[in-house]
Motif scaffolding. Structure first.
Motif, PDB file in Angstrom:
ATOM      1  N   VAL A 261       0.848  -1.200   0.000  1.00 39.67           N
ATOM      2  CA  VAL A 261       0.000   0.000   0.000  1.00 39.67           C
ATOM      3  C   VAL A 261       0.876   1.239   0.000  1.00 39.67           C
ATOM      4  N   PRO A 264      -1.507   7.110   1.830  1.00 44.12           N
ATOM      5  CA  PRO A 264      -2.808   7.284   2.497  1.00 44.12           C
ATOM      6  C   PRO A 264      -3.231   8.758   2.508  1.00 44.12           C
ATOM      7  N   ASN A 294     -12.176  -5.781   0.288  1.00 42.58           N
ATOM      8  CA  ASN A 294     -11.824  -4.481   0.867  1.00 42.58           C
ATOM      9  C   ASN A 294     -11.066  -3.598  -0.127  1.00 42.58           C
ATOM     10  N   THR A 295     -11.210  -3.892  -1.423  1.00 41.18           N
ATOM     11  CA  THR A 295     -10.552  -3.082  -2.445  1.00 41.18           C
ATOM     12  C   THR A 295     -11.570  -2.642  -3.486  1.00 41.18           C
ATOM     13  N   GLN A 310      -8.225   1.319  -1.375  1.00 36.97           N
ATOM     14  CA  GLN A 310      -8.819   0.863  -0.131  1.00 36.97           C
ATOM     15  C   GLN A 310      -9.336   2.061   0.660  1.00 36.97           C
ATOM     16  N   LEU A 312     -10.146   3.075   4.712  1.00 39.76           N
ATOM     17  CA  LEU A 312      -9.910   2.658   6.090  1.00 39.76           C
ATOM     18  C   LEU A 312     -10.886   3.365   7.025  1.00 39.76           C
ATOM     19  N   SER A 317      -8.519   0.219   9.996  1.00 34.99           N
ATOM     20  CA  SER A 317      -8.729  -1.088   9.358  1.00 34.99           C
ATOM     21  C   SER A 317      -9.405  -0.909   8.003  1.00 34.99           C
ATOM     22  N   PRO A 318      -8.976  -1.686   6.994  1.00 29.75           N
ATOM     23  CA  PRO A 318      -9.636  -1.597   5.688  1.00 29.75           C
ATOM     24  C   PRO A 318     -11.103  -1.999   5.774  1.00 29.75           C
ATOM     25  N   SER A 320     -14.495  -3.476   4.290  1.00 33.64           N
ATOM     26  CA  SER A 320     -15.039  -4.369   3.271  1.00 33.64           C
ATOM     27  C   SER A 320     -16.390  -3.815   2.815  1.00 33.64           C
ATOM     28  N   ALA A 350      -8.177   6.955   2.650  1.00 35.01           N
ATOM     29  CA  ALA A 350      -8.135   6.206   1.390  1.00 35.01           C
ATOM     30  C   ALA A 350      -6.673   6.014   1.014  1.00 35.01           C
ATOM     31  N   ARG A 351      -6.337   4.901   0.351  1.00 34.06           N
ATOM     32  CA  ARG A 351      -4.954   4.646  -0.049  1.00 34.06           C
ATOM     33  C   ARG A 351      -4.925   3.716  -1.260  1.00 34.06           C
ATOM     34  N   ILE A 353      -3.547   0.353  -3.212  1.00 33.44           N
ATOM     35  CA  ILE A 353      -3.094  -0.998  -2.893  1.00 33.44           C
ATOM     36  C   ILE A 353      -2.784  -1.724  -4.201  1.00 33.44           C
TER      37      ILE A 353
END
Length: 374
Positions: A261, A264, A294-295, A310, A312, A317-318, A320, A350-351, A353
């Motif tokens: 990743v 962020p 989670n993507t 992703q 968070l 935590s990511p 889903s 957001a980030r 991946i």
């Protein structure tokens, strides 16, 4: 980027006329009396010939009835007012089917009327009927192209739609479609949270027709059973949309392989709330609503390869993704907490991946979020 949705017998007579007898002047009187009697009989018979038949020549049935009202999930916004329509539900169509039968008279055209009736008017209304949920009622509107009926609303428990039919005796059934559109209406104070819609007032159907003075019960259009969820929101979004710009990242940032990743970017969801419910949230992938990973899926105009996005939550935590539903316990729904009396801020990130072989280009993803109040 997040988008918010937030039914004669023949008579005969006979008589013998007396002949006039000379010297019996009373004979004329007697003969006239008989004539008057016969004239009276004739008048009576004429009246019987033209009296309307007590039997109908049109016979009608009702199809697609005994329905359950289905509302799905309806969100009641913050600050609704009495009389406000929350939304129209999916319409239903029942059929009035008629033909002409071979009985006494020869009528081959008539109007048949569907008379809909219900009870339980909501207090203060003449056209809204109370459901099992306090503060929520239902309004019924009827339309039919074949019957030239538009926007017929059930008033004080009654509505009527008449359809004209003509055809040969013992001919095939003719059909007229009558569409009913229910709408949920605010009738009073509504408790915060989520409650199941289970009952509505039943709607009966009775047929009458223009060629007779009797009626026939044809069952229930709506049985009184209902399904659906009413979600009374205690929060409203303060932004109609939110765009999150991720920093530019170098492809070398993903050299660790799939799952690595980078870059962020913090953002937040802002809501205005009133107390009274626990608030939960579900994020949905707009490009691929069936996505439960989670993507996020990239849009078709993204040019980068091997990269996803992703989101968070406040714990890092990511998230889903789940269905766009406010139902309690929705897949991948998570709890934010109690609604405050005022502003509610939901911090997120957001980030990027890595999802495969990386090549540079633009990255764009879309998501919506749905609030649930319990």
């Amino acid at each position: 980027m997040a988008e918010f949705k937030i039914g004669l017998s023949n008579s005969s007579f006979s008589a013998t006329l007396f002949r006039r007898t000379a010297g019996r002047p009373g004979g004329i009187i007697r003969n006239l009396s008989v004539l008057r009697f016969l004239a009276a009989i004739v008048l009576t018979l004429v009246g019987a010939i033209f009296s309307p038949s007590a039997y109908a020549n049109i016979a009608c049935e009702a199809g697609n009835i005994s329905l359950t009202l289905s509302a799905g999930t309806i969100t009641v916004p913050v600050g609704t007012s009495i009389g406000q329509t929350l939304g129209s539900l999916a319409p239903s169509t029942f059929q009035m089917t008629c033909h002409f039968v071979n009985r006494v008279n020869t009528v081959t055209s008539a109007t048949n009327y569907a008379n809909m009736a219900t009870t339980q008017l909501a207090p203060g209304f003449t056209d809204v009927y109370q459901t099992n949920i306090a503060g929520i009622g239902v309004r019924y509107t009827f339309d039919s192209i074949q019957c030239n009926a538009t926007g017929v609303v059930m008033i004080n428990g009654n509505a009527q739609v008449g359809c004209s039919f003509s055809g040969p005796i013992d001919g095939p059934y003719m059909a007229a479609n009558i569409t009913v559109t229910p709408a949920l209406v605010v009738t009073g104070a509504i408790a915060a949270g989520t409650v199941a819609l289970s009952t509505v007032p039943s709607v009966s159907i009775t047929y009458t027709s223009s060629d007779q003075d009797t009626s026939w019960g044809k069952g229930s259009l709506y049985t009184g059973a209902a399904t659906g969820l009413l979600v009374h929101a205690t929060c409203s979004v303060t932004q109609s949309s939110l765009s999150v710009s991720l920093p530019t990242a170098n492809t070398h940032a993903f050299s660790a392989g799939i799952g690595s990743v980078a870059a962020p970017q913090s953002f937040q969801l802002s809501l205005a709330c009133a107390t009274g419910a626990k608030v939960s949230i579900t994020l949905t992938d707009s490009v691929n609503p069936s996505n439960r990973t989670n993507t996020l899926t990239l849009t078709t105009d993204s040019t980068a390869q091997g990269i996803g996005v992703q989101v968070l939550n406040s714990t890092g935590s990511p998230v889903s993704f789940g269905p766009d539903s406010a139902a309690p316990g929705n897949t991948n729904q998570w709890l934010i907490g109690d609604s405050p009396n005022g502003s509610l801020v939901v911090p997120m990130q957001a980030r990027y991946i890595r999802t495969g072989a990386v090549s540079p280009g633009s990255v764009k993803a879309l998501a919506t979020f749905t609030m649930s109040y319990q």
